[in-house]
Design a protein around this motif. Structure first.
Motif, PDB file in Angstrom:
ATOM      1  N   ASP A  67      -9.273 -40.074  13.795  1.00  0.00           N
ATOM      2  CA  ASP A  67      -8.219 -39.095  13.490  1.00  0.00           C
ATOM      3  C   ASP A  67      -7.132 -39.133  14.553  1.00  0.00           C
ATOM      4  OD1 ASP A  67      -7.359 -36.794  11.740  1.00  0.00           O
ATOM      5  OD2 ASP A  67      -7.459 -35.762  13.670  1.00  0.00           O
ATOM      6  N   LEU A  68      -7.538 -39.113  15.808  1.00  0.00           N
ATOM      7  CA  LEU A  68      -6.560 -39.217  16.896  1.00  0.00           C
ATOM      8  C   LEU A  68      -5.794 -40.532  16.804  1.00  0.00           C
ATOM      9  CD1 LEU A  68      -8.643 -37.873  19.909  1.00  0.00           C
ATOM     10  CD2 LEU A  68      -6.397 -37.024  19.246  1.00  0.00           C
ATOM     11  N   GLY A  69      -6.526 -41.620  16.523  1.00  0.00           N
ATOM     12  CA  GLY A  69      -5.894 -42.944  16.441  1.00  0.00           C
ATOM     13  C   GLY A  69      -4.870 -43.024  15.334  1.00  0.00           C
ATOM     14  N   ARG A  70      -5.152 -42.395  14.204  1.00  0.00           N
ATOM     15  CA  ARG A  70      -4.222 -42.418  13.061  1.00  0.00           C
ATOM     16  C   ARG A  70      -2.880 -41.806  13.441  1.00  0.00           C
ATOM     17  NH1 ARG A  70      -2.343 -39.339   8.768  1.00  0.00           N
ATOM     18  NH2 ARG A  70      -2.260 -40.440   6.774  1.00  0.00           N
ATOM     19  N   TYR A  71      -2.933 -40.643  14.064  1.00  0.00           N
ATOM     20  CA  TYR A  71      -1.684 -39.959  14.402  1.00  0.00           C
ATOM     21  C   TYR A  71      -0.971 -40.604  15.584  1.00  0.00           C
ATOM     22  CZ  TYR A  71      -2.962 -36.450  10.999  1.00  0.00           C
ATOM     23  OH  TYR A  71      -3.283 -35.822   9.821  1.00  0.00           O
ATOM     24  N   PHE A  72      -1.769 -41.175  16.520  1.00  0.00           N
ATOM     25  CA  PHE A  72      -1.108 -41.887  17.610  1.00  0.00           C
ATOM     26  C   PHE A  72      -0.432 -43.149  17.083  1.00  0.00           C
ATOM     27  CE2 PHE A  72      -1.007 -44.852  21.241  1.00  0.00           C
ATOM     28  CZ  PHE A  72      -0.154 -44.109  22.047  1.00  0.00           C
ATOM     29  N   TYR A  73      -1.020 -43.780  16.093  1.00  0.00           N
ATOM     30  CA  TYR A  73      -0.404 -44.962  15.464  1.00  0.00           C
ATOM     31  C   TYR A  73       0.969 -44.589  14.900  1.00  0.00           C
ATOM     32  CZ  TYR A  73       0.499 -48.388  11.773  1.00  0.00           C
ATOM     33  OH  TYR A  73       1.088 -49.313  10.949  1.00  0.00           O
ATOM     34  N   ILE A  74       1.056 -43.453  14.233  1.00  0.00           N
ATOM     35  CA  ILE A  74       2.340 -42.999  13.689  1.00  0.00           C
ATOM     36  C   ILE A  74       3.328 -42.751  14.823  1.00  0.00           C
ATOM     37  CG2 ILE A  74       3.515 -41.141  12.446  1.00  0.00           C
ATOM     38  CD1 ILE A  74       0.901 -40.744  10.847  1.00  0.00           C
ATOM     39  N   TYR A  75       2.890 -41.963  15.805  1.00  0.00           N
ATOM     40  CA  TYR A  75       3.771 -41.621  16.927  1.00  0.00           C
ATOM     41  C   TYR A  75       4.237 -42.871  17.668  1.00  0.00           C
ATOM     42  CZ  TYR A  75       5.295 -39.756  21.418  1.00  0.00           C
ATOM     43  OH  TYR A  75       6.025 -39.460  22.546  1.00  0.00           O
ATOM     44  N   LYS A  76       3.315 -43.790  17.915  1.00  0.00           N
ATOM     45  CA  LYS A  76       3.638 -45.010  18.642  1.00  0.00           C
ATOM     46  C   LYS A  76       4.665 -45.854  17.887  1.00  0.00           C
ATOM     47  CE  LYS A  76       1.349 -49.251  20.265  1.00  0.00           C
ATOM     48  NZ  LYS A  76       0.058 -49.980  20.332  1.00  0.00           N
ATOM     49  N   ASN A  77       4.474 -46.023  16.585  1.00  0.00           N
ATOM     50  CA  ASN A  77       5.375 -46.857  15.794  1.00  0.00           C
ATOM     51  C   ASN A  77       6.766 -46.258  15.651  1.00  0.00           C
ATOM     52  OD1 ASN A  77       4.053 -49.364  14.669  1.00  0.00           O
ATOM     53  ND2 ASN A  77       2.511 -47.845  14.172  1.00  0.00           N
ATOM     54  N   ILE A  78       6.842 -44.940  15.638  1.00  0.00           N
ATOM     55  CA  ILE A  78       8.141 -44.298  15.440  1.00  0.00           C
ATOM     56  C   ILE A  78       8.864 -44.068  16.769  1.00  0.00           C
ATOM     57  CG2 ILE A  78       9.338 -42.305  14.451  1.00  0.00           C
ATOM     58  CD1 ILE A  78       7.876 -44.133  12.423  1.00  0.00           C
ATOM     59  N   TYR A  79       8.148 -43.578  17.776  1.00  0.00           N
ATOM     60  CA  TYR A  79       8.816 -43.124  18.998  1.00  0.00           C
ATOM     61  C   TYR A  79       8.601 -44.007  20.224  1.00  0.00           C
ATOM     62  CZ  TYR A  79      10.398 -38.817  16.851  1.00  0.00           C
ATOM     63  OH  TYR A  79      11.051 -37.903  16.064  1.00  0.00           O
TER      64      TYR A  79
END
Length: 833
Positions: free
Chosen positions: A523-535
């Protein structure tokens, strides 16, 4: 017998059987790795209690026998079991229950218990036996300290970090001692002095809540809790005299403890012990069914101290002197909390006088949190805190000790764990200990596979920047989880303490299995993946990215932090899909997601332009929007209607009702109306480079696709803003700008207001921009034509002039181009009404 630790028992015939049992236990310690030590210790304790209570044929459990033993001491001897003895009994009972599950069929097989744990059973038995003999047989009995070296020697185990040396240098200027918080604070021999160089008392409800959570979750386990280090000097006699004690022995000598570091825990513990005392008094008065209950003597002696049979506050005044309290409210507040009271209502009135003092609110918090427990459970909690919260005391015994230097070293040296390290440590601690020990490598890899910014060139080896990014992600992640959770955890601040607190509340689980652990990491990895790719990596600009269809909108909004809103929209349009192996989301209804992002873009750039770049976009604004949108999630048309819902919410077009009135946008953040937005662009400079780039990108795309149904846009490697009328004006430019008129102060003022107007700006590659400098307009125009800049072809007046067809570029031309381009932005692109 392996040791001489139990020789004192041999003098008492009716307890000789104990001596023989202890001999067997010691043999088990040095010879085997079985549960025999715990099993034999439990059996010894059972037989001991049965003998003392004269009920040797009883089949009662050890837990019940302990209760009978305590009642016997109360009724026949009028004494309570001391705290340290109670803790020793509980330690053995706790381990027996957890290992044997109260079963009569005890497995004597291999044990996972450590050598030190087995030694602890021996020390606990010794303390219990000493108390029993002292109470029942011989008040004069004295025993030496427990010696454990023989056990280490028998098993060839290392006891100390450093091996013994023949000529080892020793110096007692700095010494270390281990002590429980109760023994330190409630001993009538110890008084505390807080010097003025320390900071004021700072603990608030947040820190007190963490302490209570730990206390309540652990008190039935008898697990010892390391409560940190405390630094002090020990002074005898008057607290202001710098006469030091050679041998401090924290338990047996009366002393004044001058705290160099640790006053937050000492002050808080005094307040907590006072809350325990007041609750015991209140519940003893209310509990008619428990007439034998006695308030622990150490509490009674401190908080209800009497001289000549009259209450006296002398012990409280002597117990705690705090020179850091910078006002009467602080110092008097501590005194009011700690002193006893005859009338509870009068006590509450006194507390109200010093309500601003932190100690008052903390006392009330502790009292409120513990009030729900019955008196017996409360006593268990109290005993646990007293005995099992352990401090390491660093004692300085040098006349030349520089206290302020020590204080500075303690608080400034070393590198603190960053926020992500603290969260990672907490996640590891959620796992069952046995699982963690068996799969430590796999457990670590599972989390690290999602969080590794060393793979990003910009952040490789830069731990400080990595730490900042992780903290920002965690702040947004928790804000999002908090927003969509029905159990709102209150405001989250972007600091380590607040983030860790909320993370613990959202993931308050212990002894989880490997699958649950992987689920949390995933779950943490999923949202960090989003944050990392965008920001972080901006990988949405890559054609193979699942975000590529929205790269334009994402490019135009990522100058502001919309993370929690993006989390929500990506969750909705991916239906929470996530391939942890491919690290990829799969979107549906992409055109509607794109439309949602466009509405966010429109709102943010218009609001910033009209109301200024200092406009604050708090997560609470996005949180309101998400909560509002969630009320529509059960509708079948939700995903297709979502862009309209967002558009209407930003525009304040949602009709208020009882269900949504607290979820609507405030006037401060409402999308500006058409005329206000037009005026802001036409009559003033643009507020921010990010806004300028968004407007220019949108205008270019609009013009390129005006007569087609395609999706054309001009690609810039590194876009930069070109000022047609340059930032550094030559005489030629001054003459042209003011239409051949004299360039005076008035003209200079006009120039300053027109420099950053939309009509004076173009988007251009950074490399090309550096070549243009402050060239004359004619030369610039030639370069614009060569570079094929789309905006240079847009007609801006009734004569259909374009930037490439005019010969002079004046203030008036800037105004005409601004009006034209502003209308394109407001009416054609964003379609404001």
């Amino acid at each position: 017998m392996v040791s001489k630790n139990f020789e004192f028992i041999k003098n008492y015939n009716k307890f000789l059987w104990v001596y023989e049992s202890i001999s067997n236990i010691e043999d088990n310690i040095v010879e085997a790795g079985s549960y025999g030590v715990l099993a034999e210790s439990s059996k010894l304790l059972e037989r001991l209690f049965k003998q003392i209570t004269k009920d040797e044929n009883s089949k009662r459990s050890l837990y019940v026998l302990r209760r009978d033993f305590a009642m016997l001491l109360q009724e026949e001897y009028q004494i309570e079991i001391p705290n340290n003895v109670q803790a020793s009994i509980n330690f053995i009972i706790r381990d027996r229950n957890s290992n044997f599950h109260d079963s009569n069929e005890i497995d004597y097989g291999e044990s996972s218990q450590t050598f030190s744990t087995k030694l602890n059973y021996l020390m606990c038995l010794r303390k219990i036996l000493h108390f029993c003999l002292y109470t029942l047989e011989d008040k004069e009995i004295k025993i030496d300290s427990f010696v454990d070296d023989i056990y280490y020697k028998k098993l060839n185990k290392t006891k100390y970090l450093e091996d013994a040396k023949e000529f080892k240098y020793e110096n007692n200027q700095i010494r270390l001692e281990k002590i429980s918080i109760g023994e330190l604070i409630l001993s009538d021999k110890n008084n505390f002095f807080i010097p003025s160089y320390q900071r004021d008392y700072r603990w608030g409800e947040e820190e007190c809540q963490e302490l209570i959570n730990q206390l309540i979750s652990k008190f039935r386990t008898q697990e010892q809790i390391y409560f940190g280090a405390l630094a002090c000097r020990i002074l005898n006699s008057d607290i202001n005299e710098d006469v030091e004690i050679e041998n401090i022995n924290l338990i047996n000598e009366e002393k004044n403890i001058r705290l160099i570091d640790g006053q937050q825990r000492v002050t808080t513990s005094l307040i907590l012990f006072k809350a325990f005392f007041d609750l015991f008094k209140q519940k003893k008065y209310e509990d008619f069914l428990n007439p034998l209950f006695k308030i622990p003597k150490e509490l009674q002696d401190l908080f209800e101290y009497k001289e000549n049979n009259e209450y006296s506050d002398r012990r409280i005044r002597k117990k705690f002197v705090n020179l850091t309290a910078n006002n009467d409210s602080g110092q008097n507040g501590i005194y009011v909390v700690l002193k006893g009271f005859k009338n509870q209502n009068a006590f509450k009135d006194e507390l109200n006088l010093y309500q601003k003092a932190g100690v008052i609110s903390n006392y009330e918090f502790f009292y409120r949190e513990l009030n729900s427990y019955d008196i017996e459970t409360l006593l268990l909690i109290y005993n646990y805190y007293y005995n099992n919260f352990i401090l390491s005391c660093i004692v300085f015994d040098d006349d030349n000790t520089n206290e302020m230097e020590i204080f500075e070293n303690l608080n400034s040296k070393g590198k603190e764990l960053d926020t992500f390290d603290m969260i990672k440590n907490y996640i590891f601690n959620m796992l069952d200990d046995k699982i963690f020990n068996l799969h430590t490598s796999d457990v670590t890899k599972e989390l690290n596979k999602y969080f590794n910014l060393d793979n990003v060139t910009k952040y490789k080896g830069n731990k400080e920047e990595q730490s900042k990014r992780y903290e920002t992600f965690l702040f947004n992640y928790l804000n999002y989880k908090n927003t969509i959770s029905p159990f709102f955890k209150g405001k989250i601040q972007q600091n380590k303490k607040s983030i860790l607190k909320v993370f613990k509340e959202l993931h308050y689980r212990h002894n989880i299995d490997l699958n649950d652990y992987k689920s949390i990491c995933n779950d943490l990895g999923r949202y960090f993946y989003i944050y990392k790719n965008i920001y972080i990596t901006s990988s949405y600009i890559e054609k193979n990215s699942e975000y590529y269809n929205f790269f334009e909108e994402l490019t135009n909004i990522t100058h502001k932090d919309f993370t929690i809103l993006l989390f929500y929209l990506f969750d909705v349009y991916s239906s929470y899909s996530w391939n942890s192996y491919e690290r990829r989301l799969y979107f549906q209804y992409e055109e509607y997601l794109k439309a949602c992002l466009f509405e966010i873009e429109k709102w943010v750039v218009m609001l910033l332009q009209v109301k200024g770049t200092g406009q604050s976009f708090k997560n609470s604004v996005y949180g309101k929007l998400i909560k509002f949108l969630k009320t529509y999630e059960n509708y079948s048309t939700f995903k297709t209607n979502l862009p309209n819902l967002i558009k209407d919410w930003f525009s304040a077009k949602i009709a208020p009702n009882k269900e949504n009135e607290k979820l609507l946008i405030s006037m401060e953040h409402t999308l500006p109306p058409k005329q206000q937005a037009l005026d802001s662009i036409e009559k003033s400079e643009l507020k921010d480079d990010n806004i300028i780039k968004v407007f220019l990108r949108r205008i270019e795309k609009y013009w390129l696709n005006l007569n087609s149904n395609g999706e054309q846009w001009k690609v810039y490697k590194k876009p930069s803003i070109e000022h047609i009328m340059p930032k550094e004006m030559t005489d030629e430019w001054k003459f042209m700008a003011n239409s051949g008129k004299k360039y005076d102060e008035k003209a200079e003022d006009i120039y300053k207001t027109h420099l950053n107007m939309l009509g004076n700006l173009l988007l251009i590659n950074s490399q090309d921009n550096s070549k243009l400098k402050n060239y004359p307009f004619k030369k610039k125009k030639e370069i614009y034509k060569k570079l094929d800049i789309p905006i240079s072809n847009i007609p801006f007046n009734v004569d259909s002039d374009t930037l490439l067809t005019i010969n002079n570029f004046t203030f008036e031309i800037i105004e005409q181009r601004t009006i034209k381009l502003a209308n394109i932005v407001i009416e054609k692109i964003y379609e404001l009404t």
